[in-house]
Write a protein that holds these residues in place. Sequence first.
Motif, PDB file in Angstrom:
ATOM      1  N   ILE A 101     -13.236  -2.607  -5.089  1.00  0.00           N
ATOM      2  CA  ILE A 101     -12.999  -3.423  -6.278  1.00  0.00           C
ATOM      3  C   ILE A 101     -11.574  -3.249  -6.784  1.00  0.00           C
ATOM      4  CG2 ILE A 101     -13.676  -3.861  -8.673  1.00  0.00           C
ATOM      5  CD1 ILE A 101     -15.743  -4.746  -6.643  1.00  0.00           C
ATOM      6  N   ALA A 102     -11.171  -2.008  -7.037  1.00  0.00           N
ATOM      7  CA  ALA A 102      -9.845  -1.780  -7.612  1.00  0.00           C
ATOM      8  C   ALA A 102      -9.454  -0.323  -7.451  1.00  0.00           C
ATOM      9  CB  ALA A 102      -9.830  -2.160  -9.093  1.00  0.00           C
ATOM     10  N   GLN A 103      -8.153  -0.090  -7.503  1.00  0.00           N
ATOM     11  CA  GLN A 103      -7.605   1.257  -7.603  1.00  0.00           C
ATOM     12  C   GLN A 103      -6.748   1.309  -8.865  1.00  0.00           C
ATOM     13  OE1 GLN A 103      -4.720   2.615  -4.652  1.00  0.00           O
ATOM     14  NE2 GLN A 103      -5.493   4.712  -4.822  1.00  0.00           N
ATOM     15  N   LEU A 104      -7.163   2.110  -9.827  1.00  0.00           N
ATOM     16  CA  LEU A 104      -6.441   2.174 -11.089  1.00  0.00           C
ATOM     17  C   LEU A 104      -5.148   2.964 -10.922  1.00  0.00           C
ATOM     18  CD1 LEU A 104      -9.306   2.660 -13.696  1.00  0.00           C
ATOM     19  CD2 LEU A 104      -8.308   0.563 -12.778  1.00  0.00           C
ATOM     20  N   PRO A 105      -4.091   2.563 -11.631  1.00  0.00           N
ATOM     21  CA  PRO A 105      -2.794   3.245 -11.487  1.00  0.00           C
ATOM     22  C   PRO A 105      -2.779   4.573 -12.213  1.00  0.00           C
ATOM     23  CG  PRO A 105      -2.655   1.541 -13.166  1.00  0.00           C
ATOM     24  CD  PRO A 105      -4.034   1.421 -12.564  1.00  0.00           C
ATOM     25  N   THR A 106      -1.771   5.368 -11.901  1.00  0.00           N
ATOM     26  CA  THR A 106      -1.582   6.630 -12.612  1.00  0.00           C
ATOM     27  C   THR A 106      -0.109   6.943 -12.677  1.00  0.00           C
ATOM     28  OG1 THR A 106      -2.333   8.932 -12.783  1.00  0.00           O
ATOM     29  CG2 THR A 106      -1.702   8.143 -10.593  1.00  0.00           C
ATOM     30  N   ASP A 107       0.250   7.957 -13.459  1.00  0.00           N
ATOM     31  CA  ASP A 107       1.627   8.416 -13.552  1.00  0.00           C
ATOM     32  C   ASP A 107       1.808   9.642 -12.673  1.00  0.00           C
ATOM     33  OD1 ASP A 107       2.035   6.442 -15.422  1.00  0.00           O
ATOM     34  OD2 ASP A 107       1.667   7.764 -17.130  1.00  0.00           O
ATOM     35  N   PRO A 108       3.033   9.919 -12.242  1.00  0.00           N
ATOM     36  CA  PRO A 108       3.273  11.151 -11.470  1.00  0.00           C
ATOM     37  C   PRO A 108       2.936  12.382 -12.305  1.00  0.00           C
ATOM     38  CG  PRO A 108       5.152   9.648 -11.350  1.00  0.00           C
ATOM     39  CD  PRO A 108       4.249   9.114 -12.419  1.00  0.00           C
ATOM     40  N   GLY A 109       2.489  13.419 -11.628  1.00  0.00           N
ATOM     41  CA  GLY A 109       2.194  14.648 -12.337  1.00  0.00           C
ATOM     42  C   GLY A 109       0.802  15.164 -12.036  1.00  0.00           C
ATOM     43  N   PRO A 110       0.340  16.143 -12.812  1.00  0.00           N
ATOM     44  CA  PRO A 110      -0.987  16.730 -12.569  1.00  0.00           C
ATOM     45  C   PRO A 110      -2.110  15.767 -12.931  1.00  0.00           C
ATOM     46  CG  PRO A 110      -0.039  17.586 -14.601  1.00  0.00           C
ATOM     47  CD  PRO A 110       1.038  16.771 -13.954  1.00  0.00           C
ATOM     48  N   ASN A 111      -3.284  16.037 -12.419  1.00  0.00           N
ATOM     49  CA  ASN A 111      -4.495  15.245 -12.713  1.00  0.00           C
ATOM     50  C   ASN A 111      -4.338  13.758 -12.414  1.00  0.00           C
ATOM     51  OD1 ASN A 111      -4.468  17.422 -15.384  1.00  0.00           O
ATOM     52  ND2 ASN A 111      -6.173  17.462 -13.949  1.00  0.00           N
ATOM     53  N   PRO A 112      -3.909  13.388 -11.188  1.00  0.00           N
ATOM     54  CA  PRO A 112      -3.794  11.956 -10.869  1.00  0.00           C
ATOM     55  C   PRO A 112      -5.158  11.371 -10.515  1.00  0.00           C
ATOM     56  CG  PRO A 112      -3.205  13.234  -8.956  1.00  0.00           C
ATOM     57  CD  PRO A 112      -3.527  14.240 -10.038  1.00  0.00           C
ATOM     58  N   ASN A 113      -6.106  11.542 -11.414  1.00  0.00           N
ATOM     59  CA  ASN A 113      -7.508  11.300 -11.074  1.00  0.00           C
ATOM     60  C   ASN A 113      -8.156  10.261 -11.970  1.00  0.00           C
ATOM     61  OD1 ASN A 113      -7.171  14.695 -11.052  1.00  0.00           O
ATOM     62  ND2 ASN A 113      -7.645  13.669  -9.122  1.00  0.00           N
TER      63      ASN A 113
END
Length: 384
Positions: A198-210
Amino acid sequence: MFGPTLNIIIMKKNTLTILAGLFLASSLFAQTVTTYTDGTPDDAMVLDSNGNLYASNFVGDSVFKFDPDGNGVPFITGLNSPNGLAFDSNEDLYVCDFYGLAIYKYDIDGNLLETFSNIVRPSGLIKAFDNDDMIFTNFSSNTVERLAPDGTITEVASGDELDGPVGLAYDENGVLYVGNYNDRKIFRVLNDGSVEYIAQLPTDPGPNPNLGFITYGQGRIWGTTMGSDKIYAVNQNEVDSYILFAGSTQGSMDGDINQATFHTPNGIIFNPEEDTMYITDFGTKNIRIISDVILSFGEEALNLKSLQLFPNPVVSKLNIKTNVDGDYEIKVYNVLGEVVYSIEESFQNTSISKNIDLSSLKTGVYLVKVSSQNLTSVKRFIKK
């Protein structure tokens, strides 16, 4: 009969009506964020029929119970790593114990009724759509499993696409969705046990890219991204169609949804009326409550997926991407419907990518409208 002057008036009126509808959702419906500070909840949540909220403390040993006024007390203690929570039709509470390798069943008073042991890394949990089986994710084996009341466990879904599955949600038709903690991908579970992207949600660099958890409400899938401190709404009927609903920089600010901040948001659920959202902040061990939740109907009606704005929130330069052919116009409106930026150009390809400098704008909510002969797209953004 009336000529071009009346047509211009009608077009202007329609534009203002659209803009008013968009800002109605973000302004007049005062979506606000408040905080429950009792206990140390940081993970999954579930509501009982009396409006009491139950929340896990994954890095602790407890499940907390909050009454509708936000007063919290430990409900179950002595666990190893409580994770997913779900009630059956009798309001017996099931609890996944991730490192305890078990799923426990308690009555409404917190008395242990049954232990289902030797379950490796049970994580997410949801009651089956049509009976009292429990659907849970197995984080280590990358599977979705079914736990029957008699303890029988059968596989629901598996596949190479699953990567640390945790989040589970049903839509109103009983279609099951699962979200990966590790890579933030969300899938639809098909009848043959396979999954559909369905989708892959974005994230920011750094810890907890979850991805934290997912939930369903107002016709959409919703998910939390822990590393970027954001909450997204997903259109599950298209591929990679999602919008930022709340969150920006890491923080714990309450108040208006456009200004509120979150600290590693994790668990996410709606109340039965789907107008209140509950979020567990993993970073602060608090519960955040978003009241009067509503998404702008106009954004989807006006080609939401075709218009991309980033970064959002924006500090200075906003990048606009969309598909046009021929002459087009970009306008930015403030909450009063006033044009604060405008540009007209001609473009003969199928897409544009435009950087506009908005550093002079005041902090607040704005709309971008991109118009061409065959397409009008409108989308909201936040200026920091």
